[in-house]
Motif scaffolding. Structure first.
Motif, PDB file in Angstrom:
ATOM      1  N   ARG A 192     -11.774   5.422  -8.298  1.00 18.40           N
ATOM      2  CA  ARG A 192     -10.891   4.263  -8.173  1.00 18.40           C
ATOM      3  C   ARG A 192     -10.636   3.645  -9.544  1.00 18.40           C
ATOM      4  O   ARG A 192     -11.566   3.373 -10.300  1.00 18.40           O
ATOM      5  N   PHE A 206     -12.644  -7.503 -12.108  1.00 21.63           N
ATOM      6  CA  PHE A 206     -12.030  -7.186 -10.818  1.00 21.63           C
ATOM      7  C   PHE A 206     -12.826  -6.052 -10.149  1.00 21.63           C
ATOM      8  O   PHE A 206     -13.265  -6.159  -8.998  1.00 21.63           O
ATOM      9  N   HIS A 210     -19.125  -5.764  -3.391  1.00 19.97           N
ATOM     10  CA  HIS A 210     -18.907  -5.794  -1.930  1.00 19.97           C
ATOM     11  C   HIS A 210     -19.140  -4.410  -1.313  1.00 19.97           C
ATOM     12  O   HIS A 210     -19.761  -4.292  -0.264  1.00 19.97           O
ATOM     13  N   TYR A 211     -18.612  -3.382  -1.979  1.00 17.40           N
ATOM     14  CA  TYR A 211     -18.757  -2.023  -1.437  1.00 17.40           C
ATOM     15  C   TYR A 211     -20.236  -1.630  -1.310  1.00 17.40           C
ATOM     16  O   TYR A 211     -20.617  -0.917  -0.390  1.00 17.40           O
ATOM     17  N   ASN A 219     -16.495  -6.942  -9.090  1.00 20.40           N
ATOM     18  CA  ASN A 219     -16.535  -7.748  -7.864  1.00 20.40           C
ATOM     19  C   ASN A 219     -16.343  -6.868  -6.622  1.00 20.40           C
ATOM     20  O   ASN A 219     -17.041  -7.024  -5.618  1.00 20.40           O
ATOM     21  N   VAL A 220     -15.417  -5.941  -6.724  1.00 18.98           N
ATOM     22  CA  VAL A 220     -15.145  -5.049  -5.584  1.00 18.98           C
ATOM     23  C   VAL A 220     -16.363  -4.162  -5.311  1.00 18.98           C
ATOM     24  O   VAL A 220     -16.798  -4.010  -4.158  1.00 18.98           O
ATOM     25  N   PHE A 261      -8.492 -12.578 -11.130  1.00 11.01           N
ATOM     26  CA  PHE A 261      -9.121 -11.998 -12.326  1.00 11.01           C
ATOM     27  C   PHE A 261      -8.082 -11.718 -13.408  1.00 11.01           C
ATOM     28  O   PHE A 261      -6.916 -11.480 -13.104  1.00 11.01           O
ATOM     29  N   ILE A 281      -4.047 -12.249  -7.668  1.00 12.11           N
ATOM     30  CA  ILE A 281      -5.371 -11.906  -8.185  1.00 12.11           C
ATOM     31  C   ILE A 281      -5.895 -13.020  -9.099  1.00 12.11           C
ATOM     32  O   ILE A 281      -5.144 -13.589  -9.905  1.00 12.11           O
ATOM     33  N   LEU A 285       0.849  -1.202   0.000  1.00 13.78           N
ATOM     34  CA  LEU A 285       0.000   0.000   0.000  1.00 13.78           C
ATOM     35  C   LEU A 285       0.882   1.250   0.000  1.00 13.78           C
ATOM     36  O   LEU A 285       1.783   1.386   0.827  1.00 13.78           O
ATOM     37  N   VAL A 316       0.638   5.412   0.165  1.00  9.32           N
ATOM     38  CA  VAL A 316      -0.313   6.468   0.531  1.00  9.32           C
ATOM     39  C   VAL A 316       0.352   7.837   0.330  1.00  9.32           C
ATOM     40  O   VAL A 316       1.487   8.046   0.758  1.00  9.32           O
ATOM     41  N   GLY A 328     -21.324  -3.407   3.231  1.00 12.34           N
ATOM     42  CA  GLY A 328     -20.246  -2.663   2.565  1.00 12.34           C
ATOM     43  C   GLY A 328     -20.026  -1.275   3.126  1.00 12.34           C
ATOM     44  O   GLY A 328     -20.111  -1.063   4.339  1.00 12.34           O
ATOM     45  N   TYR A 357      -4.179   6.705  -2.809  1.00 13.16           N
ATOM     46  CA  TYR A 357      -3.534   5.480  -2.329  1.00 13.16           C
ATOM     47  C   TYR A 357      -3.576   4.393  -3.389  1.00 13.16           C
ATOM     48  O   TYR A 357      -4.527   4.295  -4.158  1.00 13.16           O
ATOM     49  N   GLU A 411      -2.919   0.318  -4.065  1.00  7.13           N
ATOM     50  CA  GLU A 411      -2.813  -0.975  -3.373  1.00  7.13           C
ATOM     51  C   GLU A 411      -2.488  -2.080  -4.385  1.00  7.13           C
ATOM     52  O   GLU A 411      -3.009  -2.083  -5.500  1.00  7.13           O
ATOM     53  N   THR A 448      -5.040  -1.085  -7.511  1.00  9.13           N
ATOM     54  CA  THR A 448      -6.100  -0.084  -7.495  1.00  9.13           C
ATOM     55  C   THR A 448      -5.457   1.246  -7.157  1.00  9.13           C
ATOM     56  O   THR A 448      -4.634   1.336  -6.239  1.00  9.13           O
ATOM     57  N   PHE A 478      -2.255  -6.257  -5.351  1.00  6.39           N
ATOM     58  CA  PHE A 478      -2.838  -7.576  -5.069  1.00  6.39           C
ATOM     59  C   PHE A 478      -2.084  -8.632  -5.875  1.00  6.39           C
ATOM     60  O   PHE A 478      -2.439  -8.932  -7.004  1.00  6.39           O
TER      61      PHE A 478
END
Lengths: 176, 455
Positions: free
Chosen positions: A135, A85, A92-93, A88-89, A79, A77, A57, A59, A98, A70, A72, A146, A74
């Motif tokens: 994002r 990708f 969840h959000y 899917n995120v 995907f 992954i 990460l 920042v 979320g 920021y 990040e 991301t 992964f």
């Protein structure tokens, strides 16, 4: 004909030089990531936050308002398509567990990031204050990334313009 | 009157026959009762809590892993209650509740969270709620259930059971049910890839809480956590596989002594002779002197954590053998007051530096124990092996006895939670709280905390 080529070539050199100077003027900093995946020009006033960053990460705090960028990583992954990708995120959000008061303000769309296929979404949510995030999701060298601008909702438009400039100068250290 | 009794018996017979023949009906009734109490419980405990996304996903992964190993046809669901009271509940039909207070107590420790969840799941799987309900209500609810079975009215039957279930929750399950839930919880944890010690650790946290801490009355004392911990410690050893003979070379696999950071040297200062208890100290190569913090102590054995951050010692003091653990700066971070009347040796940390094995001799012979760092859990692993060497490897604890034979003791394997899909973090800019500099009335410069304007 030869005489005509000279001024055109000169004009191109000047144009290129101007662009580079503009992107890296004054105290702009060219930042190469520790994983050697990308490089980017960080505008003057933005400061890397070592204490809040880790190996996965990065920042940066901006000079004004509540500006925050920021990035990040992964490494594992599943995907291959950044749109999958991202979808899917966002699922969840936006779920009931979320982000509080999540609202998509710009539908997920494919973009080009330094010649690599990416996905971009903008959304509001309620953190400590009301925030808007832009994002960008990208997969390079089998690593998911991301890249996120986060800002207080009232100041988002101004910061987004800066973020667009950062994305426009995005370059990859690995061949896509 | 005779007619009424006849009717009741008839309804009961029909009900029991229908229940026996249709398991789904039982499940439906339990779920309906649980469902009716669920909303009241959520309202009483401040509603559903909104917890950070990643915490939610981790909780869900722990919960799913646990419920996947439980037999039965319950449809389990987890709700986090927005209350800082430390508490947990379960309702018939598979409804499990943890408060934010309990999550805070468990912290980020997956094993503790799994322990609390597994205990509540075990209540449901073993029908403790429904059994308590039947006992409390007796004939009246059976009549209502009978009506429900005969499809006269479901609402009445559920309504009759709902209030009784609330009473059950307030008074708590029986002591037997709690101990049974603990027993099954450890089993589920083991099967689901968690360390069964996690439940002991969360109970010991509970035991250490001050009386002023807001803890559900039933949760705190029914039964006493000390009794539960004792039972759990007894069954925990079942999850460690007893020593199995193996072929191997423990010395080659893992050298016993040495500072992994190469600053301290272990020096044997024993007076000599094979039968004499050993006595060690540490030499600091950087300061070119013996460390002061072992002065005056008889140290029977020393062991470094794999990352070198901790140093454990079997200390013999006034005829008592204890384990002391220091950090590299010489500060005692833990002192296990074991009170053995024999020296402690053969200390060895596990690869994750969360456990320490040690050996002692008492009237029963030679015993090998393991203790969890930062926890109350100490467990006897063997009382028949006299280990000359001990090494903790990835495959388990390897021992070499004095006859030269090798054995392995397998610890319960705790698999960390890994989320299937990557979910990026959502972070906010931290507020910088900068102290102010100012002059007071005497002209002295002073720093004041952020937000405090006066000098």
């Amino acid at each position: 004909m030869k005489a005509c080529r000279m001024p055109i070539g000169f004009a191109v050199v000047i144009l290129v030089f101007t662009t580079v100077v503009k992107a890296e003027s004054e105290s702009d900093v060219r930042f190469c990531d520790p994983h050697h995946l990308f490089h980017v020009v960080i505008p003057s006033g933005w400061i890397f936050q070592a204490g809040e960053s880790s190996s996965h990460l990065l920042v940066f705090y901006g000079p004004e308002h509540d500006q925050l960028i920021y990035i990040e990583y992964f490494p594992e992954i599943a995907f291959s398509d950044p749109m999958d990708f991202a979808a899917n995120v966002l699922e969840h959000y936006s779920a009931d567990y979320g982000l509080p008061k999540f609202e998509l303000v710009r539908e997920l769309e494919p973009i080009d990031l330094g010649g690599v296929k990416a996905a971009l979404a903008e959304y509001d949510y309620l953190g400590r204050i009301e925030r808007t995030e832009c994002r960008v999701f990208v997969i390079i060298d089998q690593i998911g990334l991301t890249i996120t601008l986060s800002e207080a909702k009232p100041h988002y438009a101004v910061s987004k313009a800066q973020f667009d400039l950062i994305l426009a100068d995005w370059g990859w250290e690995v061949s896509p | 009157m005779r007619l009424l009794v006849f009717l009741a018996v008839g309804v009961l017979l029909l009900a029991s026959a229908a229940f026996a023949s249709d398991q789904n009906l039982v499940t439906r009734f339990e779920r309906a009762v649980g469902e009716s109490v669920k909303e009241q419980l959520i309202a009483t405990y401040g509603g559903k809590a909104q917890i950070p996304l990643h915490e939610h996903l981790k909780l869900e992964a722990i919960f799913n892993r646990l419920t996947s190993v439980v037999s039965g046809n319950e449809d389990y669901s987890l709700t986090i209650l927005d209350s800082y009271e430390i508490n947990a509940f379960s309702l018939p039909g598979g409804y499990i509740f943890l408060t934010k207070g309990l999550l805070k107590l468990a912290g980020s420790d997956e094993q503790r969270i799994a322990g609390a969840l597994a205990h509540e799941i075990a209540h449901v799987a073993n029908k403790h709620g429904m059994n308590a309900l039947w006992r409390r209500l007796g004939l009246s609810v059976l009549l209502e259930v009978g009506k429900f079975v005969l499809e006269v009215t479901m609402t009445e039957a559920v309504h009759a059971a709902t209030q009784a279930l609330i009473d059950v929750l307030q008074s708590g399950y029986s002591r037997e049910a709690e101990l049974e839930a603990d027993y099954h919880a450890q089993k589920y944890m083991m099967m689901a890839g968690f360390d069964p010690a996690g439940l002991i650790h969360v109970l010991s946290d509970l035991q250490r809480l001050p009386q002023s801490q807001e803890v559900g009355a039933v949760f705190r004392s029914h039964p006493d956590p000390g009794i539960r911990i004792q039972q759990l410690l007894e069954t925990l050893s079942d999850y460690w596989l007893s020593p199995q003979p193996i072929a191997g070379n423990v010395e080659a696999a893992e050298p016993k002594r040495g500072d992994p950071l190469n600053r301290f040297l272990i020096v044997d200062r024993s007076p000599g002779g094979e039968t004499t208890a050993r006595s060690y100290t540490l030499y600091d190569q950087q300061n070119q002197d013996f460390v002061g913090w072992l002065d005056g102590l008889t140290v029977n054995d020393l062991a470094f954590a794999p990352d070198g951050s901790l140093i454990a010692a079997g200390v013999w003091e006034k005829g008592i053998g204890d384990v002391w653990i220091w950090n590299r700066q010489g500060k005692v971070v833990e002192r296990w007051k074991l009170g053995y009347t024999s020296p402690i040796d053969n200390l060895h940390f596990d690869p994750s530096s969360s456990m320490l094995v040690y050996q002692l001799r008492n009237m029963n012979g030679v015993e090998i124990w393991v203790g969890y760092l930062g926890e109350v859990t100490r467990l006897k692993l063997s009382c028949r092996l006299d280990a000359e060497l001990v090494a903790w490897q990835e495959s388990g604890l390897v021992l070499k006895d004095r006859a030269g034979s090798y054995y392995r003791i397998q610890a319960p394997r705790a698999e960390p939670i890994r989320l299937a899909d990557p979910i990026p973090q959502v972070i906010e800019r931290k507020q910088r709280l900068v102290p102010q500099v100012g002059q007071d009335a005497n002209g002295l410069f002073r720093l004041t905390p952020p937000g405090n304007s006066g000098f």
